[in-house]
Every structure is written in structure tokens, then in C-alpha cells.
Scaffold this active site. Structure first.
Site, PDB file in Angstrom:
ATOM      1  N   VAL A  26      -8.977 -19.818   1.597  1.00  0.00           N
ATOM      2  CA  VAL A  26      -8.053 -18.904   2.267  1.00  0.00           C
ATOM      3  C   VAL A  26      -6.662 -18.996   1.637  1.00  0.00           C
ATOM      4  CG1 VAL A  26      -6.936 -18.346   4.460  1.00  0.00           C
ATOM      5  CG2 VAL A  26      -9.359 -18.988   4.418  1.00  0.00           C
ATOM      6  N   VAL A 145      -9.556 -17.071  14.365  1.00  0.00           N
ATOM      7  CA  VAL A 145     -10.787 -16.584  14.993  1.00  0.00           C
ATOM      8  C   VAL A 145     -11.181 -15.261  14.340  1.00  0.00           C
ATOM      9  CG1 VAL A 145     -11.904 -15.840  17.136  1.00  0.00           C
ATOM     10  CG2 VAL A 145     -10.169 -17.642  17.207  1.00  0.00           C
ATOM     11  N   GLY A 147     -12.108 -14.544  11.274  1.00  0.00           N
ATOM     12  CA  GLY A 147     -11.832 -14.291   9.862  1.00  0.00           C
ATOM     13  C   GLY A 147     -11.003 -13.029   9.726  1.00  0.00           C
ATOM     14  N   GLY A 200     -23.190 -20.917  -0.427  1.00  0.00           N
ATOM     15  CA  GLY A 200     -21.782 -21.188  -0.133  1.00  0.00           C
ATOM     16  C   GLY A 200     -21.380 -20.824   1.282  1.00  0.00           C
ATOM     17  N   GLU A 203     -21.290 -25.802   4.809  1.00  0.00           N
ATOM     18  CA  GLU A 203     -20.703 -26.998   4.202  1.00  0.00           C
ATOM     19  C   GLU A 203     -21.799 -28.017   3.906  1.00  0.00           C
ATOM     20  OE1 GLU A 203     -17.433 -27.149   3.722  1.00  0.00           O
ATOM     21  OE2 GLU A 203     -16.998 -25.287   4.788  1.00  0.00           O
ATOM     22  N   ASP A 214     -17.485 -25.472  15.823  1.00  0.00           N
ATOM     23  CA  ASP A 214     -16.569 -24.468  15.287  1.00  0.00           C
ATOM     24  C   ASP A 214     -16.448 -23.282  16.243  1.00  0.00           C
ATOM     25  OD1 ASP A 214     -15.222 -23.044  12.796  1.00  0.00           O
ATOM     26  OD2 ASP A 214     -16.755 -21.660  13.556  1.00  0.00           O
ATOM     27  N   LYS A 218     -13.139 -21.833  18.502  1.00  0.00           N
ATOM     28  CA  LYS A 218     -12.696 -20.433  18.535  1.00  0.00           C
ATOM     29  C   LYS A 218     -12.695 -19.899  19.964  1.00  0.00           C
ATOM     30  CE  LYS A 218     -14.259 -19.561  13.810  1.00  0.00           C
ATOM     31  NZ  LYS A 218     -15.465 -19.245  12.994  1.00  0.00           N
ATOM     32  N   GLY A 335     -14.852 -15.276   4.480  1.00  0.00           N
ATOM     33  CA  GLY A 335     -14.394 -14.723   3.208  1.00  0.00           C
ATOM     34  C   GLY A 335     -12.918 -14.953   3.043  1.00  0.00           C
TER      35      GLY A 335
END
Lengths: 377, 377
Positions: A26, A145, A147, A200, A203, A214, A218, A335
Site C-alpha cells: 500500500v 476497511v 481496501g 499472493g 500470507e 482480520d 474491520k 490491492g
């Protein structure tokens, strides 16, 4: 008639000076966005967004960025954040430290903060909010949250006239991609995870995604904006007593058999993050002091449920309440460039003089656990 | 280190004084929202939103509102808008006049304006924007498109980091409701229209909806925020050369046979408002000077197209561009309270010191036809 005072305050046209901490996926995309097409960005922000300092653990991550020579480079986030004249600290380091210290120090020094750090906000959001209120500086976190899916300002500000009853969302792209592979390609969980790692999308240690941690982080942030309360992450139920993946957190125990059983009923399995107001006494007790119940569970959803349409790493969030009924937003949940675009939107908001993401959704309930933090730090 | 100047300007805590012009379905719901639950609204806006003046053609429309005695009541919109001390003029009169004069006079007098008037914006948006820029006063219009579906700030501000290539939407609830009845209940167009009129979803003169004029007005506004250009409403193509309803504007010529033919192909007929950047020379010529092509046409859409999921009077808007790919938002496209909530969101934004809806999306192309209007009026 006497002309009233203008309702808006004249915005500064001076450059907004940005310190960018972190050049992961990012962070690098944020740098690229700030360095590319600056005329267009200046026009949209009403003033230049000027990268003045960067913190990078590895100089190799900067290869090909074309960083101007006047950008201060360091491997120390604190040093980058405290370069003289910095207006906004962009924290995309991830993790609790040094991110937490840098964010709180920035706020106390009167700097604006933009962060994509859902884990930090879920763990210390109440403290960060108190510090921001005390210092009067804006804190924005649209990228934390969804992306590139614009859901936080939408929830807090665009839907300020809604009494939100419930939020349901697919907010973790990794698990959704894995569930897609299990359903559409017939892979078992281990093979789907390996495919996600190869692509990808997962992790090396995938447990934060698979176990729903995760998504729970959020959901804590979404609940803050929907219900005016900071839930503790451990208040989010992540293990279902029955249904798909029962007994394991998140999707960790979801099997091909679960997905096939759902398909026979014309349904799909999604990892659903859900929070709602408690409605009866029993639920109110379960909902805790704040009267909000929250869970991140593998669930069967109908094929015409908007959550069933979440595809690959896409996110879908369904917001329910009066008088709207249902408002749904979907978009890219992951992304670098799309998530960076959410950071850019926050920078533009700050350039225009907007306050914090939570401004239109003040706290309605202060968690007993919240550690109040004064401006003096 | 020297602490930098705070990035935000201190917001006023004084009441934001509102003149509400019009008490139709939306206006009455705005009044109800402003008068109900004022503590919560004050908390969310950071200051009281105080109704100080109203213009109503019929006093009967005020029955049961519980209007406080200190609210100035008149049947003259200009008189209500110019009551001393008014900060914001809320224009929900509809139509071109007196709405246009009241809006422009308010802007020139330095008052903020919130309007739900898509027809006025589509017809005179360029002139209104020039006046707002000249006087430095905010103009917001979230309720003009999508009813309670939050799409305008999302498009202009949340997606400020997107290079929008195309917008596609179902933005007219009346026609969507009629198409639903034709498909799901087997009604022909005339019977479906009569049902819509009986249910209050269509006007006595339904041509603005059926012919796509209303949707074209909304597409002009969406295009302004997506592409930085004010199209003229007549630049929006409304008659298809082929496909469902070919030869007639909007859905006026859509038949049961069209809908059945689509169904046989597994598709649905929707009234699709679409605007995109012209990509090749031929399209560029058709796209006109601004390079934007826009149409409101009955189209067959795949069942898994988000536009196919628009149900009843619901709206769906799909925004495409880099780096996001696709962002979709859906919600209630009609209804007084939901549309009023969009007006309330604009008032809260103004209370927080935000500028105009278009601020993060400056004009990139000035239409030759635009009549520039100076601040002096």
C-alpha cells in the site's frame, strides 16, 4: 438583509506536506499516486499534496519510484513523522508498534493522521480517538476497511440520517478467494490455501485471515461508525456452535462437505462479519454493555443475498436501517493501488479541511475498558 | 520540532440556520427529520441544525408537523430564503422557477445551498457552479440523484483516486418498478403504468419518467462528478435504434414481447443510464466536444449484472475505472424520508464546514454553451 457569514471557512492553498511511513504494497502505491499526475491531484485536492518524508526499512522498495531529491528518507518512522513542517502523517506500517506510538505522537503534536492500520484501530481506537479529540486534529482511516471499497465515510457521513440497525459484510478478501476456490474448483481447504499463497492472496502465516481476526478488526471499526461504540476485538464471536465450519474460528474448520451441503440448498458459504443492535433482553445480555452484538462466522447465504455476489478478493457491505432500508456497497477489498486510492481520498479530505472519519458519528457509549488519554500524553 | 499549524479549521458551534423551501414529499420529510431527535442530530452535525423559515404553498401540508412558533412561515420562497440570519437555503421546490432564482440569489448572497432539484442542476448546473465558485459558498445536492442511495459524494470524493471510465446505473425508480411489473406480473406497459400511478410511484403525467428525461437529468449530474463536464441534457441519447423499446424514448416503446424475448435469453430489461469516455475517433465524434458519451436506453442486461438486481424503486449505480475496477452502490431510489436523509447528510456536511459536492472533482472541460454568470448577478 444582512449577508450572513459564509458557511465555509476559506481553505488553505498551501501544499499539504505528507510524511509516508511504510513502503509495503500500500505504501509504495501511495507514493506512486502522490508522485504521478500531480496536476490532477492538486486540482482535486485544491492544493498540492507534497511528499516531504518517507520511512522505509528497505531502500530496495523505493527502486523505480523516481523519488525527488528533496524527500527526506530514513528507516526510522518517528524521524520521518517529525520532519519539520509535516502536516499529515500517513501510517501504512501495519502492526501495533511502532505504528501506535507514531500515530499518537503525531496526533499530540497537532499533525493530521491517515492510517490504513485496522489492527491498531481495533486494538487502540478508543485511545486514538480520545487523543484526536483532545488535540483537535483529524484522523482518517478509509483504507482500514474494504481496501478500495468506499464504506467508512459512506457509513459515518453519507448515511448520517440513517439509524443503523445492522451491518453485514464480506470484508476479508483472502478467505473469500479461498471459499471461491473450494466451491468453484472443488479444492479442499489446504489446497485452496496453498493456491491463495501462491497467488499472493494469503500470507505465509494465514491465521489472521482464516481465523477471522482480520475481519473482526474491520468489524470493530465498522461498528464504531455504525453504532458509536468501540467494541473490544475479543467481543466479536468467531467460533460458531453450528453451521459451516462449526467449532473452529473463522473459516478454519470449513470443509468441502460444508460447501457442498450449502450448494445442495442453493446457497453459498461466505465469511460473514455482522454487527447489530441487540433487540431483546437475552440478546442484550449477550450484546454486552454497549448493546451491540458482533460476529465473524462462516455462514450459508442465499444466492440472491448481496454477500453471495462477493467474488474473489472483492468486498461487499450491506447496511440496514431506517429510513433507507438497505444500502449496499461493493468493490475491491484488496490491492495496493485501490487501497492507496482510499488513502489519497483521506488526504484530499484533509486538504479540503475535513475532520476525522468519525466526526459525523460521535461516540454514544464509552467502553469501560477504554483508557482515556490526555492531550499532554 | 515546531508544531505545524493544525490541518483543520475550528468549526463553528453556532446553530446552522436553515430555510426550507417546499413541503412536498421530500420537504415535509426534511422538516420532520430536523424537528425529531434534535439532540442526536446536533451531536452528529457538531452544532444544532435549526429550522428558522419555511416556504409552503399550502398550510395543510404542515398539519401534524409540530412546527415551533418561531419558524417564519410564508408562501413565498424568496421571502423564506432571505429571512435574516439564514445560513443555508434548502431548495426542494422542484422545477426551474422560482427554484433557479432562489438558488442563484442565495448563492450570490453568500448563503449555502442544498438542493434536491435534478432538473434545475441538469439545466443550469454550469451557471450555478460558476456562481458558487464566484461567491465561495457551498452547494450540495446529494438528494438529486439516487434518492437515499449515497452516490454523489462517493463518486466525487471517496473515489477521488479513481480515473472513472464509465458509469452505468438504474436511477429511475418509476420505470424500474414498471419493468418489474411487466416482467414479474405479466402486465403490459399501460397496465403497469396504471398500477404505478395507483401505488403512487408514477405521476399523473408520467412522461418525464417513461421517456428517460428524469434519468437523463441525473446522468448529467453523475457525469459532472465523474468526468468534470456539464453535458447538456439533450446530448443524452434517449432513443435506441434497436433493442428493447427501439424507436421510442426511454421505456415508452418497451413491450411485453421485448421483455419476454430478453427472458428467453436469460436477461432482464432495465432502463440503463450510461456515460463513458469516448475511446476511438468515431466514438469521440459522437461523444461531442467533451469526449463523453451518454445515453438513457432500455437495455437487456445479464441476470448477474448488478443492474439486473435493481428491484422496484431501488437504484443501482456501477462505477468503473482504474485502479479500482468496479465499485457498486445500491439503495432506495425514492421515498420522502430516505431522500430527506440525503438532504440531512448535506446539511451535516455544511455544518462541519465542508464545501460543495463537486469540490474534489473540478471542471475539466467548460461547455461552449455554458452561460458564465458573475457574482454580481
Amino acid at each position: 438583509m444582512a449577508p450572513p457569514a459564509p458557511a465555509t471557512r476559506p481553505a488553505s492553498r498551501a501544499p499539504l506536506r505528507v510524511a509516508l511511513l511504510g513502503v509495503g504494497t500500500v505504501g509504495r502505491a501511495v507514493a506512486e499516486a502522490l508522485l504521478a499526475d500531480t496536476d490532477r491531484l492538486t486540482a482535486r485536492a485544491g492544493r498540492p499534496l507534497k511528499l516531504v518524508a518517507m520511512a522505509a526499512r528497505s531502500r530496495r522498495r523505493l527502486d523505480g519510484l523516481g523519488l525527488p531529491p528533496d524527500v527526506v528518507l530514513t528507516d526510522d518512522p518517528t524521524a520521518a513523522a517529525t520532519v519539520g513542517g509535516v502536516d499529515v502523517v500517513v501510517e501504512v506500517l501495519g502492526g501495533l508498534e511502532p505504528a501506535g506510538s507514531v500515530v499518537l505522537d503525531g496526533i499530540r503534536a497537532g499533525r493530521a493522521v491517515v492510517t490504513a492500520n485496522k489492527h491498531l484501530l481495533a486494538a487502540r481506537g478508543s485511545e486514538i480517538e480520545a487523543a484526536a479529540l483532545a488535540s483537535g486534529t483529524p484522523v482518517r482511516f478509509e483504507a482500514a476497511v474494504g481496501g478500495g471499497t468506499p464504506v467508512l465515510r459512506l457509513l459515518a457521513a453519507d448515511l448520517v440520517g440513517m439509524h443503523v440497525e445492522r451491518i453485514r459484510g464480506v470484508v476479508n478478501g483472502t478467505t473469500n478467494w479461498i471459499l471461491d476456490r473450494m466451491e468453484l474448483d472443488g479444492l479442499d481447504g489446504a489446497a485452496a490455501l496453498a493456491a491463495a499463497q501462491a497467488a499472493g492472496y494469503a500470507e505465509a502465516d494465514p491465521s489472521l485471515d482464516l481465523d477471522g481476526v482480520d475481519a473482526a478488526d474491520k468489524l470493530v471499526i465498522l461498528s464504531r461508525l455504525a453504532f458509536g461504540v468501540w467494541l473490544r476485538p475479543e467481543e466479536v464471536q468467531r467460533v460458531a456452535p453450528d453451521g459451516p465450519g462449526a467449532g473452529g474460528p473463522g473459516i478454519s474448520a470449513v470443509s468441502r462437505a460444508d460447501i457442498e451441503a450449502a450448494a445442495r440448498r442453493g446457497r453459498r458459504v461466505r465469511l460473514v462479519a455482522e454487527a447489530g443492535r441487540s433487540t431483546d433482553r437475552d440478546r442484550s445480555e449477550r450484546g454486552g454493555e454497549a448493546g451491540v452484538e458482533a460476529s465473524v462466522l462462516a455462514r450459508e447465504v442465499d444466492r440472491d443475498d448481496p454477500l453471495a455476489s462477493a467474488s474473489g478478493v472483492g468486498n461487499v457491505i450491506v447496511i440496514e436501517g431506517a429510513p433507507h432500508g438497505v444500502v449496499t456497497v461493493s468493490g475491491p477489498g484488496a490491492g495496493g493501488p485501490a487501497t492507496a486510492a482510499a488513502v489519497i481520498a483521506d488526504l484530499v479530505a484533509i486538504a479540503h479541511g475535513e475532520g476525522s472519519t468519525w466526526d459525523a458519528s460521535p461516540l454514544t457509549h464509552r467502553a469501560a475498558e477504554a483508557a482515556p488519554v490526555g492531550a499532554a500524553g
